[in-house]
Design an enzyme around this catalytic site. Structure first.
Site, PDB file in Angstrom:
ATOM      1  N   ASP A  10      43.067   9.162 -47.915  1.00 48.11           N
ATOM      2  CA  ASP A  10      43.809   8.040 -47.304  1.00 48.11           C
ATOM      3  C   ASP A  10      42.807   7.112 -46.626  1.00 48.11           C
ATOM      4  OD1 ASP A  10      46.466   7.904 -44.774  1.00 48.11           O
ATOM      5  OD2 ASP A  10      45.246   6.347 -45.729  1.00 48.11           O
ATOM      6  N   ILE A  11      42.713   5.892 -47.091  1.00 43.32           N
ATOM      7  CA  ILE A  11      41.697   4.958 -46.575  1.00 43.32           C
ATOM      8  C   ILE A  11      41.861   4.723 -45.081  1.00 43.32           C
ATOM      9  CG2 ILE A  11      42.956   2.771 -46.971  1.00 43.32           C
ATOM     10  CD1 ILE A  11      40.273   1.673 -48.135  1.00 43.32           C
ATOM     11  N   ASN A  24      48.749  -9.114 -50.251  1.00 43.48           N
ATOM     12  CA  ASN A  24      49.286 -10.200 -51.077  1.00 43.48           C
ATOM     13  C   ASN A  24      49.018 -11.503 -50.339  1.00 43.48           C
ATOM     14  OD1 ASN A  24      51.638 -10.988 -49.351  1.00 43.48           O
ATOM     15  ND2 ASN A  24      52.220  -8.877 -49.765  1.00 43.48           N
ATOM     16  N   GLY A  32      52.357   0.149 -50.772  1.00 37.46           N
ATOM     17  CA  GLY A  32      51.047   0.696 -51.144  1.00 37.46           C
ATOM     18  C   GLY A  32      50.064   0.770 -49.993  1.00 37.46           C
ATOM     19  N   ASP A  34      48.567  -1.612 -48.524  1.00 39.84           N
ATOM     20  CA  ASP A  34      48.886  -2.669 -47.543  1.00 39.84           C
ATOM     21  C   ASP A  34      49.823  -2.092 -46.484  1.00 39.84           C
ATOM     22  OD1 ASP A  34      50.198  -6.088 -48.014  1.00 39.84           O
ATOM     23  OD2 ASP A  34      49.086  -5.155 -46.371  1.00 39.84           O
ATOM     24  N   SER A 123      44.198  -3.893 -56.875  1.00 35.97           N
ATOM     25  CA  SER A 123      45.017  -4.278 -58.035  1.00 35.97           C
ATOM     26  C   SER A 123      45.406  -3.124 -58.949  1.00 35.97           C
ATOM     27  CB  SER A 123      44.320  -5.354 -58.894  1.00 35.97           C
ATOM     28  OG  SER A 123      44.380  -6.605 -58.256  1.00 35.97           O
ATOM     29  N   VAL A 126      50.516  -1.641 -57.715  1.00 31.27           N
ATOM     30  CA  VAL A 126      51.597  -2.587 -58.042  1.00 31.27           C
ATOM     31  C   VAL A 126      51.124  -3.687 -58.997  1.00 31.27           C
ATOM     32  CG1 VAL A 126      52.996  -4.431 -56.986  1.00 31.27           C
ATOM     33  CG2 VAL A 126      52.888  -2.181 -55.914  1.00 31.27           C
TER      34      VAL A 126
END
Ligand code: APR
Length: 181
Positions: A10-11, A24, A32, A34, A123, A126
């Site tokens: 997990d970042i 976005n 996700g 984000d 990318s 999604v």
């Protein structure tokens, strides 16, 4: 000398100076990675994103560009928000735009004396970018930047959210640098 590592996890848990967000163009959060970054950073992150001026109505960060905010409740100092291309056919400028995400994020990180940075697979969720193609662009762009710029960056973590992606990233590193780190 710098290190490029392919990691699985997990970042939001990475202990680095800057965490890169696959955002976005509105910079107002999403799903996700984000969503995970906004949840972990707390509501102050969204407030900071709202402060970022719009380039056109509703757009705070055009595709391929990057913006920086504090990281608030995350361990990191900064979140660098970048917007990847939506994958169509690989011949609609996606490879160039994806490369720009990594390059512009590194440039912004270097401007803020960042020494360690973690990237998600931009990318590849999604936005549907094929993982192997994206990993090659990720590794090649990062390698090209680090070998042509004298900058503060010493460690780059490529954080995969599943082991298949980690393996793809390791293979891309091996192909470029001759060794998996
Ligand atoms: N840590 C690391 N990687 C993660 C995490 C996490 N916590 N959560 C998801 N990922 C991975 C996904 O598995 C994928 O490999 O991040 C990669 C990018 O996937 P997305 O988050 O879907 O991002 P992207 O494909 O760039 O699409 C961006 O999705 O969340 C919305 O607001 C975002 O509209 C934007 C779009």
């Amino acid at each position: 000398m710098h290190r490029v590592l392919a990691l699985y996890g997990d970042i939001t848990q990475r202990r680095v100076d800057a965490i890169v967000n696959a955002a976005n163009m509105t910079l107002l959060g999403g799903g996700g990675v984000d969503g995970a970054i906004h949840r972990a950073a707390g509501p102050e992150l969204l407030a900071a994103c709202r402060e970022i001026p719009e380039t056109t109505p509703g757009v705070r960060c055009p595709t391929g560009q990057a913006r920086i905010t504090p990281a608030f409740r995350l361990r990191a100092k900064y979140v660098i928000h970048t917007v990847g291309p939506v994958y169509r056919d690989g011949m609609s400028n996606e490879p160039k735009q994806l490369g720009n995400c990594y390059r512009n994020s590194l440039e912004l990180a270097a401007k803020h004396d960042v020494e360690s940075i973690a990237f998600p697979a931009i990318s590849c969720g999604v936005f549907g970018y094929p993982s192997v193609k994206a990993a090659r662009i990720e590794v090649n762009t990062i390698h090209e930047f680090l070998t042509t710029h004298q900058c503060s960056i010493k460690q780059v973590e490529l954080v995969a959210f599943d082991e298949d992606m980690q393996l793809i990233l390791m293979h891309a590193i091996e192909a470029k640098l001759g060794k998996a780190i």
